[in-house]
Design an enzyme around this catalytic site. Structure first.
Site, PDB file in Angstrom:
ATOM      1  N   GLU B 135      -6.117 -64.417  69.068  1.00 35.35           N
ATOM      2  CA  GLU B 135      -5.417 -65.605  68.560  1.00 35.35           C
ATOM      3  C   GLU B 135      -4.933 -65.381  67.123  1.00 35.35           C
ATOM      4  OE1 GLU B 135      -4.530 -67.722  70.633  1.00 35.35           O
ATOM      5  OE2 GLU B 135      -5.903 -67.228  72.262  1.00 35.35           O
ATOM      6  N   HIS B 138      -1.668 -63.817  67.205  1.00 33.16           N
ATOM      7  CA  HIS B 138      -0.561 -64.778  67.387  1.00 33.16           C
ATOM      8  C   HIS B 138      -0.203 -65.463  66.070  1.00 33.16           C
ATOM      9  CE1 HIS B 138      -0.087 -64.318  71.624  1.00 33.16           C
ATOM     10  NE2 HIS B 138      -1.278 -64.809  71.959  1.00 33.16           N
ATOM     11  N   HIS B 144       2.280 -61.352  73.268  1.00 35.04           N
ATOM     12  CA  HIS B 144       1.475 -60.698  74.297  1.00 35.04           C
ATOM     13  C   HIS B 144       2.025 -59.298  74.539  1.00 35.04           C
ATOM     14  CE1 HIS B 144      -0.094 -64.750  75.999  1.00 35.04           C
ATOM     15  NE2 HIS B 144      -0.900 -64.258  75.089  1.00 35.04           N
ATOM     16  N   CYS B 150      -4.687 -53.067  75.185  1.00 35.56           N
ATOM     17  CA  CYS B 150      -4.400 -53.617  73.856  1.00 35.56           C
ATOM     18  C   CYS B 150      -5.021 -55.007  73.764  1.00 35.56           C
ATOM     19  CB  CYS B 150      -2.885 -53.695  73.642  1.00 35.56           C
ATOM     20  SG  CYS B 150      -2.424 -54.534  72.110  1.00 35.56           S
TER      21      CYS B 150
END
Lengths: 451, 183
Positions: B135, B138, B144, B150
């Site tokens: 997170e 992000h 993604h 990964c």
């Protein structure tokens, strides 16, 4: 990297639109949102989208209505229906209307990933299908048949004419003249073009097998029939069936096919239930069927059924003016296919190939060019590259004078024996001294190797 | 990784075992070489409870708590022990907006295996760290990744999460470094 998609979320609830938006942004997709079906249609008019996620229950235009409109106007756009009101009826309705998938809110995160993966796969298959369809169209294109001879021009005029009708066609001509190409061109020009074209070489399939191949069979119809199978007459439904070497089929098969052509019904082996079939028949033969009728090996009534329109395809030797054109075409084709720069042919070799009788017609010519391109070490094809044609391709004296014929015969034997005087004189039935004298008198010389 | 002046904040939202905060902070420092500080916890997010679903709405929590002041911190990881959702999904392990300031991580669904049996604590901590670092990726605008080896590869369930490594692939590493420099 997975393909980045243009996605539109159509849902009247802002919170749902935002959830989707944030989620797809994390995957790097380009995302737009619309609060109603009308807004979605406005947006799709201005910009193409790969996928629409559409809520089934919206005020005004509901999801199914939007789906139908999108599928009519933008058939390539994939629509996934989402709903919180899942029911078998609505899902069946959505799938029937062309939805690619159906998601019931709320769904597990991995379900959305699976749907996207499936859609990506579907898009890949669709583009592969379109590519292959394009290739197939290229192959079956009318202009794929090469020829400028008058006899070919007549066939070119005839193809679109006969393609309009559904009458049976009989293509006659020697082997390798391109009967299947003409059949494919007729199919491609006909209203059946979007249905299958199935070609069967009757001469290559044993009679018992041919029956099962054409009519299909029920499970248990014969030993080894472990499952029911559709025959070509069923599979070809709506399309064109091309039966090559029709003269080879047995009398029984002629009767069976005659019945199919008359009744437009077939019965699978081991079954009693007739099945309606719809196809156009194009047959081809290299035999003289009239002679076969006369000797009783071919049924007259079947012949008249398949011979509504007859198109004779001329042998290559009868349209020698097309040989350079064909050679040029095959040279391009095979030098491209083999990534080999062989794109010229020496004038003498062209003359040699023009004079050859080509008993195997265009097929033989194509194979000869392919072989020559594969084996050639230079950019220009010479006579040595076609040495394998020599036995029947030796130059024929253009004039019929005794002197010219003597020159050609002596040269032929000398070339075949690598100018070995002893061997050549023995073959020609003269002694070595006489052969030497003739070579000198006629001014014969060993041809320089072609570069 | 270059050091940033502002650290990453790790904050408990409601009652959360302190060990989870320590694990996340340690992984941020250890794997991403960023300073991480554990902040005083904030109150339980009663306001985000959806009574039909008995779950807490990520969107509502982010909207409400993100507006609170975390000025001294580059990004903030909020840790909860309750079950989180976004409206379209049945649940989420964590949630963050691309390029946002705050991400949420829930330990609720990380304690068991797919069949519901409990798993060792070490695995729970590892899962928590993975979700937190994912997170955080992000928040630094990482998307993604298609590479299933990964950390930024999307994990739809616990099995996939357990197979995901604790590090970025070389492309995501490069993007992450680039994002840090641009902050």
């Amino acid at each position: 990297m997975a393909e980045k998609l243009r996605i539109m979320i159509v849902d009247d609830e802002m919170i749902v639109r935002e959830s989707f938006l944030h989620w797809f942004e994390k995957d790097g997709h380009s995302v737009a949102t619309a609060a109603s079906g009308f807004e979605a249609l406005e947006k799709i008019e201005k910009f193409p989208y790969d996928i629409l996620f559409v809520d089934i229950k919206m005020p005004g235009m509901d999801g199914i209505e939007l789906l139908e409109k999108v599928k009519t106007g933008y058939p390539d756009t994939i629509v996934v229906i989402i709903t919180a009101y899942g029911s078998i009826e609505s899902s069946v309705k959505a799938m029937k209307a062309g939805a690619s998938d159906y998601l019931l809110k709320p769904f597990k995160p991995e379900q959305l990933s699976l749907v996207l993966e499936k859609i990506n796969q579907q898009k890949k298959l669709t583009s592969e299908y379109n590519y292959l369809k394009g290739c197939l169209e290229k192959i079956t294109r009318f202009d794929n048949i090469i020829g400028q001879a008058e006899s070919m021009e007549e066939i070119f005029k005839l193809i679109p004419e006969v393609a309009k009708s559904d009458s049976s066609i009989l293509l006659t001509g020697e082997t390798g003249t391109g009967k299947e190409l003409v059949a494919k061109a007729i199919h491609a020009k006909s209203s059946r073009a979007h249905f299958p074209f199935i070609a069967i070489n009757c001469g290559a399939v044993p009679d018992s097998l041919l029956e099962s191949e054409l009519f299909g069979h029920q499970k248990g119809a014969f030993t080894g029939a472990t499952r029911s199978s559709k025959g070509f007459l069923e599979v070809v439904s709506g399309g064109t069936l091309f039966l090559d070497e029709i003269g080879e089929i047995s009398a029984k098969m002629q009767v069976d096919l005659l019945r199919v052509l008359e009744e437009k019904k077939i019965t699978r082996l081991g079954s009693r239930d007739p099945i309606d079939v719809d196809f156009r028949l194009i047959s081809a033969t290299r035999q003289n069927l009239e002679a076969a009728i006369a000797d009783g090996s071919f049924r007259e009534d079947f012949f008249y059924r398949i011979n509504v329109i007859q198109i004779p395809i001329p042998p290559l030797r009868a349209r020698k003016e097309d040989i350079p054109l064909l050679i040029d075409h095959f040279l391009k084709k095979y030098s491209q296919e083999m990534s080999k720069r062989v794109d010229r042919i020496s004038p003498e070799t062209m003359q040699l190939l023009r004079q050859y009788s080509w008993p195997g017609n265009v097929r033989e010519l194509e194979n000869a060019i392919e072989r020559a391109v594969v084996l050639s070490g230079s950019r220009t094809l010479g006579a040595t590259d076609f040495a394998f044609l020599k036995p029947s391709s030796a130059p024929v004296a253009e004039s019929q004078t005794l002197r010219d014929m003597e020159i050609f015969q002596i040269l032929k034997v000398l070339d075949e024996n690598d100018w070995n005087i002893t061997r050549s004189s023995a073959i020609l039935g003269i002694n070595r001294v006489t052969l030497h004298k003739k070579i000198k008198r006629l001014g014969l010389e060993k041809a320089p190797p072609v570069v | 990784m270059p050091q940033k002046k502002k650290p990453i904040g790790v904050v408990a939202i409601g009652d959360v075992a302190a060990v989870f905060l320590k694990v996340i902070a340690a992984h941020i420092s250890g794997y991403l070489n960023l300073d991480a500080e554990i902040l005083p916890s904030v109150a339980h997010p009663h306001f985000a409870l959806n009574e039909n679903r008995f779950q807490y709405d990520c969107g509502v929590i982010l909207k409400t708590i993100d507006s609170e002041s975390f000025d001294g911190y580059e990004k903030v990881i909020g840790v909860l022990a309750v079950d989180l959702f976004v409206p379209i999904f049945t649940h989420v392990f964590g949630e963050a907006r691309q390029g946002g300031k705050m991400a949420l991580v829930s330990t609720y669904r990380l304690q068991n295996n797919l069949k519901g049996a409990s798993v060792p604590d070490s695995l729970v901590y590892e899962r928590t760290a993975k979700v937190a670092l994912h997170e955080l990726g992000h928040l630094f605008n990482l998307m993604h990744c298609d590479d299933d080896k990964c950390l930024m590869h999307f994990s739809g369930n616990l099995e996939e999460l357990d197979e995901t490594p604790l590090f970025f692939c070389r492309y995501c590493t490069a993007y992450f470094r680039d994002a840090l420099q641009r902050q």
